[in-house]
Design a protein around this motif. Structure first.
Motif, short mmCIF file in Angstrom:
data_model
loop_
_atom_site.label_atom_id
_atom_site.label_comp_id
_atom_site.label_asym_id
_atom_site.label_seq_id
_atom_site.Cartn_x
_atom_site.Cartn_y
_atom_site.Cartn_z
N ASN A 6 0.80 -1.23 0.00
CA ASN A 6 0.00 0.00 0.00
C ASN A 6 0.84 1.28 0.00
N ILE A 9 8.14 1.27 -0.98
CA ILE A 9 8.77 0.46 -2.03
C ILE A 9 7.79 -0.57 -2.58
N ARG A 29 -2.03 -5.03 5.32
CA ARG A 29 -2.68 -5.35 6.61
C ARG A 29 -3.94 -4.54 6.81
N LYS A 33 -6.42 0.99 3.43
CA LYS A 33 -5.22 1.61 2.84
C LYS A 33 -4.88 0.93 1.51
N ASP A 56 -2.03 -9.70 7.88
CA ASP A 56 -1.20 -9.01 8.87
C ASP A 56 -0.03 -9.95 9.19
N LEU A 57 1.14 -9.52 8.79
CA LEU A 57 2.32 -10.39 8.98
C LEU A 57 2.76 -10.49 10.44
N ASN A 83 8.05 -7.99 0.66
CA ASN A 83 8.51 -6.61 0.89
C ASN A 83 8.09 -6.06 2.25
N TYR A 156 16.30 -4.86 13.83
CA TYR A 156 16.17 -4.65 12.38
C TYR A 156 17.29 -5.39 11.64
N LYS A 160 17.03 -8.78 9.15
CA LYS A 160 17.47 -8.80 7.76
C LYS A 160 18.56 -9.85 7.54
N GLY A 189 15.76 4.54 1.54
CA GLY A 189 14.67 5.26 0.92
C GLY A 189 13.93 6.16 1.90
N THR A 191 10.97 6.72 3.19
CA THR A 191 9.66 6.09 3.31
C THR A 191 9.19 6.15 4.76
N1 LIG Z 1 13.36 2.54 3.20
C1 LIG Z 1 14.60 2.08 3.38
O1 LIG Z 1 15.56 2.86 3.59
C2 LIG Z 1 14.87 0.60 3.31
C3 LIG Z 1 16.20 0.16 3.28
C4 LIG Z 1 16.46 -1.20 3.25
C5 LIG Z 1 15.40 -2.09 3.22
N2 LIG Z 1 14.12 -1.63 3.26
C6 LIG Z 1 13.04 -2.62 3.27
O2 LIG Z 1 12.11 -2.35 2.24
C7 LIG Z 1 10.84 -2.88 2.60
C8 LIG Z 1 9.76 -1.84 2.34
O3 LIG Z 1 9.97 -0.77 3.25
P1 LIG Z 1 9.62 0.75 2.93
O4 LIG Z 1 10.87 1.51 3.10
O5 LIG Z 1 8.84 0.87 1.68
O6 LIG Z 1 8.71 1.07 4.21
P2 LIG Z 1 7.21 1.52 4.38
O7 LIG Z 1 6.90 2.66 3.47
O8 LIG Z 1 7.02 1.70 5.85
O9 LIG Z 1 6.39 0.25 3.86
C9 LIG Z 1 6.33 -0.94 4.61
C10 LIG Z 1 5.13 -1.74 4.18
O10 LIG Z 1 5.06 -2.91 5.00
C11 LIG Z 1 3.76 -2.98 5.56
N3 LIG Z 1 3.71 -3.66 6.85
C12 LIG Z 1 4.29 -3.30 8.00
N4 LIG Z 1 3.93 -4.15 8.98
C13 LIG Z 1 3.10 -5.07 8.41
C14 LIG Z 1 2.39 -6.16 8.90
N5 LIG Z 1 2.42 -6.50 10.19
N6 LIG Z 1 1.64 -6.88 8.04
C15 LIG Z 1 1.56 -6.53 6.74
N7 LIG Z 1 2.20 -5.49 6.21
C16 LIG Z 1 2.96 -4.76 7.05
C17 LIG Z 1 3.33 -1.52 5.73
O11 LIG Z 1 1.95 -1.42 5.93
P3 LIG Z 1 1.31 -0.13 6.68
O12 LIG Z 1 1.32 1.00 5.69
O13 LIG Z 1 -0.06 -0.58 7.05
O14 LIG Z 1 2.18 0.17 7.86
C18 LIG Z 1 3.81 -0.99 4.40
O15 LIG Z 1 2.91 -1.33 3.39
C19 LIG Z 1 10.96 -3.31 4.06
O16 LIG Z 1 11.15 -4.71 4.13
C20 LIG Z 1 12.19 -2.58 4.52
O17 LIG Z 1 12.83 -3.22 5.62
C21 LIG Z 1 13.83 -0.31 3.31
#
Ligand SMILES: NC(=O)c1ccc[n+]([C@@H]2O[C@H](COP(=O)([O-])OP(=O)(O)OC[C@H]3O[C@@H](n4cnc5c(N)ncnc54)[C@H](OP(=O)(O)O)[C@@H]3O)[C@@H](O)[C@H]2O)c1
Length: 274
Positions: A6, A9, A29, A33, A56-57, A83, A156, A160, A189, A191
């Motif tokens: 939603n 990334i 989840r 959204k 919901d993970l 993701n 975290y 990973k 990112g 985010t």
């Molecule tokens: N951004 C970075 O700098 C970065 C760097 C390295 C790796 N990553 C990885 O990239 C992936 C995406 O992250 P992002 O940066 O795009 O973050 P984000 O914008 O916070 O997106 C995370 C997504 O995961 C969902 N999520 C969280 N808890 C959940 C649950 N219990 N059940 C189902 N869905 C759940 C969130 O849903 P809600 O919107 O409902 O919370 C959201 O859709 C993650 O695995 C993160 O660790 C990110």
């Protein structure tokens, strides 16, 4: 299928796949959204095939309901992008009592994949893309108690590293099939993931975001590994910036990896062939 589709990334990944004409399952989840985000994709690309499903993970029960529904509705799964992820800066627990970051980023992604394994194996040349992070290269996992540890950065990076160990393990398990499994470092990112409420995060966030890329940019390597021709992708490997990222010694610690896999099978009740 993209989990956590939603926003961030995951949303950019789902959008790009829909734009290319794939039938995309957005696993979220919050249905509300998820549907709002699906509407954005549909408004940008007429004819986009996006379907929102709830999981919901942080809940084994929710993952089981979702997987069972999916297996009733569909008989193939070409691509699973694991993701969904969190950075929980305060101590929170999943519904099943595990530390939240480890519970969602590793156990949730593990369980959903294992439960969808029958349909993944049925599909010709399916792929599993685990959105990990280079933070895993510095992760430390306490193998006597891996799922109830501290929150924040320790959790975290450990989650990973667990994802990387499992990527390597799953690729070996599936080496005689045409399924490819890879880990991806998407890059830093801007985010929602860094929007923690703790005092420490208020200080750290501006530093984290200083050189952060857009979510769309961060989705590129995941998309590349999802869509590249088979001979370009090496199963069990990790990718960053559209290229192979060699593992460090910690990622290749075979004994620890095996120990974690055994504990994971015991905790989730699924593994090898289930
Ligand atoms: N951004 C970075 O700098 C970065 C760097 C390295 C790796 N990553 C990885 O990239 C992936 C995406 O992250 P992002 O940066 O795009 O973050 P984000 O914008 O916070 O997106 C995370 C997504 O995961 C969902 N999520 C969280 N808890 C959940 C649950 N219990 N059940 C189902 N869905 C759940 C969130 O849903 P809600 O919107 O409902 O919370 C959201 O859709 C993650 O695995 C993160 O660790 C990110």
């Amino acid at each position: 299928m993209v989990t956590g589709a939603n926003t961030g990334i995951g949303f950019e990944t789902a959008k790009e796949l829909a734009k290319k004409g794939f039938n995309v399952i957005m696993v979220c989840r919050s249905m509300e959204k998820g549907k709002d985000s699906a509407r954005i994709i549909e408004s940008e690309f007429s004819g986009a095939m996006v379907h929102v499903m709830k999981a919901d993970l942080a809940s084994f029960a929710s993952i089981k309901t979702f997987s069972s529904d999916y297996l009733k509705m569909y008989d193939r799964l070409d691509l699973l992008v694991n993701n969904a992820g969190v950075f929980s800066d305060t101590h929170q627990k999943t519904e099943d009592g595990f530390e939240m970051t480890m519970g969602v980023n590793y156990l949730g992604n593990y369980l959903i994949t294992q439960l969808l394994r029958p349909v993944i194996l049925k599909t010709e040349k399916a792929r599993v893309i685990n959105i990990a992070s280079k933070a895993g290269f510095h992760g430390k996992i306490n193998l006597t108690n891996p799922f109830h540890g501290p929150s924040g950065f320790k959790a975290y990076s450990a989650s990973k590293l667990a994802l990387i160990w499992w990527t390597i393990h799953l690729a070996k398990e599936l080496k005689d099939t045409d399924v490819k499994v890879v880990a991806v470092s998407p890059g830093r990112g801007a985010t929602n993931i860094w929007k923690g409420k703790s005092f420490m995060m208020k200080i750290v966030r501006p530093i984290m975001l200083r050189k952060a890329m857009s979510a769309a940019k961060c989705s590129q390597t995941g998309l590349y590994t999802s869509l590249a021709e088979d001979n370009k992708i090496s199963s069990g490997s990790m990718y960053e910036n559209l290229t192979l990222l060699p593992y460090n010694k910690r990622c290749l610690d075979y004994e620890s990896q095996q120990a974690l896999m055994k504990l994971t099978r015991e905790i989730t009740g699924v593994g090898i062939g289930t």
